[in-house]
Design an enzyme around this catalytic site. Sequence first.
Site, PDB file in Angstrom:
ATOM      1  N   LEU A   1      53.435  48.842  41.897  1.00 13.52           N
ATOM      2  CA  LEU A   1      53.699  47.763  40.950  1.00 13.52           C
ATOM      3  C   LEU A   1      52.500  46.829  40.955  1.00 13.52           C
ATOM      4  O   LEU A   1      51.861  46.631  41.996  1.00 13.52           O
ATOM      5  CB  LEU A   1      54.969  46.988  41.343  1.00 13.52           C
ATOM      6  CG  LEU A   1      56.324  47.620  41.013  1.00 13.52           C
ATOM      7  CD1 LEU A   1      57.452  46.730  41.521  1.00 13.52           C
ATOM      8  CD2 LEU A   1      56.469  47.872  39.521  1.00 13.52           C
ATOM      9  N   ASP A   2      52.209  46.254  39.799  1.00 15.27           N
ATOM     10  CA  ASP A   2      51.107  45.300  39.730  1.00 15.27           C
ATOM     11  C   ASP A   2      51.365  44.134  40.693  1.00 15.27           C
ATOM     12  O   ASP A   2      52.517  43.844  41.051  1.00 15.27           O
ATOM     13  CB  ASP A   2      50.946  44.761  38.304  1.00 15.27           C
ATOM     14  CG  ASP A   2      50.760  45.891  37.297  1.00 15.27           C
ATOM     15  OD1 ASP A   2      50.330  46.978  37.726  1.00 15.27           O
ATOM     16  OD2 ASP A   2      51.071  45.682  36.102  1.00 15.27           O
ATOM     17  N   THR A   3      50.302  43.485  41.081  1.00 13.42           N
ATOM     18  CA  THR A   3      50.454  42.365  42.012  1.00 13.42           C
ATOM     19  C   THR A   3      51.357  41.284  41.442  1.00 13.42           C
ATOM     20  O   THR A   3      52.182  40.700  42.158  1.00 13.42           O
ATOM     21  CB  THR A   3      49.068  41.785  42.347  1.00 13.42           C
ATOM     22  OG1 THR A   3      48.234  42.826  42.877  1.00 13.42           O
ATOM     23  CG2 THR A   3      49.178  40.664  43.360  1.00 13.42           C
TER      24      THR A   3
ATOM     25  N   HIS B   1      49.427  49.574  34.679  1.00 11.02           N
ATOM     26  CA  HIS B   1      49.637  48.466  33.737  1.00 11.02           C
ATOM     27  C   HIS B   1      50.137  48.970  32.382  1.00 11.02           C
ATOM     28  O   HIS B   1      49.817  48.378  31.342  1.00 11.02           O
ATOM     29  CB  HIS B   1      48.355  47.661  33.532  1.00 11.02           C
ATOM     30  CG  HIS B   1      47.794  47.052  34.773  1.00 11.02           C
ATOM     31  ND1 HIS B   1      46.543  46.480  34.805  1.00 11.02           N
ATOM     32  CD2 HIS B   1      48.293  46.911  36.026  1.00 11.02           C
ATOM     33  CE1 HIS B   1      46.284  46.029  36.023  1.00 11.02           C
ATOM     34  NE2 HIS B   1      47.359  46.274  36.780  1.00 11.02           N
TER      35      HIS B   1
END
Length: 385
Positions: A249-251, A334
Amino acid sequence: MRSSGRNNDSGRGNYRGAGGGTSQPKAGGKRDDKQQRAGRPRPEERRYDVGGTGGPGGKDERGGAKSGGSKSTGSRGAAARGGAKGGPRTGAKSGPGAKGGPKGGPQRGRGQAPARPREYDAQVEERNRARHNKPQIKTPKTFGDQDGERLQKVLARAGMGSRRACEELIDQARVEVNGQIVMEQGVRVDPEKDEIKVDGLTVATQSYLFFALNKPAGVVSTMEDPDGRQCLGDYVTNRETRLFHVGRLDTETEGIILLTNHGELAHRLTHPRYGVKKTYLAAIQGPLPRDLGKQLKDGIQLEDGYARADHFRVVENTGKNYLVEVTLHEGRKHIVRRMLSEAGFPVDKLVRTSFGPIALGDQKSGWLRRMTNTEVGMLMREVEL
């Protein structure tokens, strides 16, 4: 009539003289002479070997008395003392004044079993060792083998309930092993080889761990971070078994992320071949065109190719603020942010609410929970395990 003292004195003198040097013992001497004539040992000497007598002037075999002596040494006390010291000698040395017997081997006494040769004892010991040291042949554990574990015990250890509850599952024909429904109790299985299912869902009987974490924003999706940032490994530091995350998962993206030590399951969950669906909630600014969902389903051209959504719907609308739900099976980097941004609606906040059949639910941000056996079974069925 009172007797005179002389008669008493003489009587005592005669009594003392009975054991003197000039007179022989009445009872003991006759018994010793009788045994000597018969050639039999005394009762207290029968346990010992009896040897021959020496020459003239030597000692005999039972009391050490000199032949032709004036004193009687064959009394009971002398013989008993000789027996207490180890019994009579086996023989006498030739010549006057000899003390011990001959150095030859002792004669065998009465009542002793014949000695066995050492070679025979060695053969018996060797046969005993050969009988007890046979290697045990171990057959491989298979379904129904007596060396396996009872099915209800395996199910109880996997968390399906108590043993009694697992026995009821078997009675209800809800358990199958290697594709066969088990109807009887006491069936033995090998948890490492046999495939066990309850209600069609695979039971993880091995020592696998499955966790679901609600990742907060700002946490890096790695188990270790060289820059010292907060990462997923900080939530499982007290685990002895090494875990790894399923996907990323993105930050700045929040939501559910899975952690496990089941390598094959993690690989299949992220492989495009199995197409496991992920659902996201995105906060964007409107107004939204009516055909936005159609555009996302038809495909959005990105730098690395087309990206298509499997499902799109508007969850909430407050003025210009929209909360939309996007479901897709791709896992490119993303991808949700890039698709909505390409359609003209940048994402303000993004949360992943489900990974396959595992939903986030009301799990709080930053909380780690262990997945249930039902959830693990649904995941395995999703990827054909």
